[in-house]
Design an enzyme around this catalytic site. Structure first.
Site, PDB file in Angstrom:
ATOM      1  N   LYS A  95       0.827  -1.220   0.000  1.00  0.00           N
ATOM      2  CA  LYS A  95       0.000   0.000   0.000  1.00  0.00           C
ATOM      3  C   LYS A  95       0.858   1.266   0.000  1.00  0.00           C
ATOM      4  O   LYS A  95       0.597   2.216   0.730  1.00  0.00           O
ATOM      5  CB  LYS A  95      -0.978  -0.003   1.180  1.00  0.00           C
ATOM      6  N   ARG A  96       1.863   1.271  -0.862  1.00  0.00           N
ATOM      7  CA  ARG A  96       2.778   2.400  -0.924  1.00  0.00           C
ATOM      8  C   ARG A  96       2.090   3.628  -1.509  1.00  0.00           C
ATOM      9  O   ARG A  96       1.195   3.525  -2.355  1.00  0.00           O
ATOM     10  CB  ARG A  96       3.991   2.052  -1.772  1.00  0.00           C
TER      11      ARG A  96
END
EC number: 4.1.1.23
Length: 270
Positions: A95-96
């Site tokens: 979930k960058r």
């Protein structure tokens, strides 16, 4: 192999829409693994080997490895999956979300260091924060859209020009960001009406669907809302309900039984 090609093949060849999430918590490991320096790898590899023929993908959550200085075990795990179960794509759940120059390094980490086949990405900072991942056209880029957590509505239901924010994200990704055909979206099983809406907006784009099992999402509602006409289009994730189905030395066999039950429950509505 292109992530989407591998995913479609897995849907067909393994007759499965199940994605097993790999969220290793050493406090919940069986006693015989407690205290071992390689316990995280050994636990996850055993789960993988017991369930690989039942799944369309695996999804290791990077925080569970990084928090315990076990990134080397994550590398070894992904290598193990590719070597022993070729054709099963690996989604790095990270979930960058950051500016372009930092995103470039995260993309290198995911695709070159860990050799993941896909990554989850936060689209909140816009297209330029996602471009470094899209620059790998054979890798999957799976963007948060309508998440399974209760607080997701705080932002995702905001009105933006006559549509909800999650709808805008779905439309942007489908219409503007998916030139290489390598995008997917995260849509939680806890919100089947929104799954159906995202499916309507995105055609046959793959949807990663967390929230069944421990989070309480309904399998029938999820599949009916999100399946494509061909009965695919979904990666329905289950983590804790499979990983910790057993507590003894037979934990991998218990995980397989739970995965088989979940896969078959999903297939009943395809």
């Amino acid at each position: 192999m292109h992530f989407m090609t591998a995913l479609r093949a897995a849907w067909q060849q393994r007759d499965s829409l199940l994605c097993v999430g790999l969220d290793p918590d050493p406090a919940r490991f069986p006693a015989h693994l407690q205290g071992r320096p390689d316990a995280i790898f050994e636990f996850c590899a055993a789960i993988v080997d017991a369930t690989a023929d039942l799944v369309c993908s695996f999804k290791p959550q990077i925080a569970y490895f990084a928090a315990r200085r076990a990134e080397d075990q994550l590398e070894a795990l992904i290598d193990h999956i590719h070597a022993h179960h070729p054709g099963v794509p690996v989604i790095l759940d990270a979930k960058r979300g950051d500016i372009g120059s930092t995103a470039e390094q995260y993309a290198v980490e995911a695709f070159e260091r860990f050799k993941a086949d896909a990554i989850t990405v936060n689209p909140y900072m816009g297209r330029d924060s996602v471009d470094p991942y899209l620059a790998y056209p054979d890798k999957g880029v799976i963007l948060l859209c309508r998440t399974s957590n209760p607080g997701g509505s705080d932002l995702q239901f905001l009105d933006v020009g006559g549509e909800k924010l999650y709808e805008r994200v779905a439309r942007l990704v489908a219409e503007d960001w998916n030139a290489s055909g390598n995008c997917g979206l995260v849509v939680g099983a806890t919100f089947p009406a929104e799954i159906a809406r995202v499916r309507a907006l995105t055609g046959e784009m793959p949807l990663l669907v967390p929230g069944i099992g421990a989070q309480g999402g309904d399998i029938e509602a999820t599949v009916k809302a999100g399946r494509t006409a061909a009965g695919g289009g979904l990666m329905i994730n289950s983590s804790r309900a499979i990983l910790y189905a057993g507590k003894g030395e037979d934990f991998a066999a218990a995980a397989r039984a739970a995965a088989l039950q979940t896969r078959d429950a999903i297939n009943a509505y395809r």
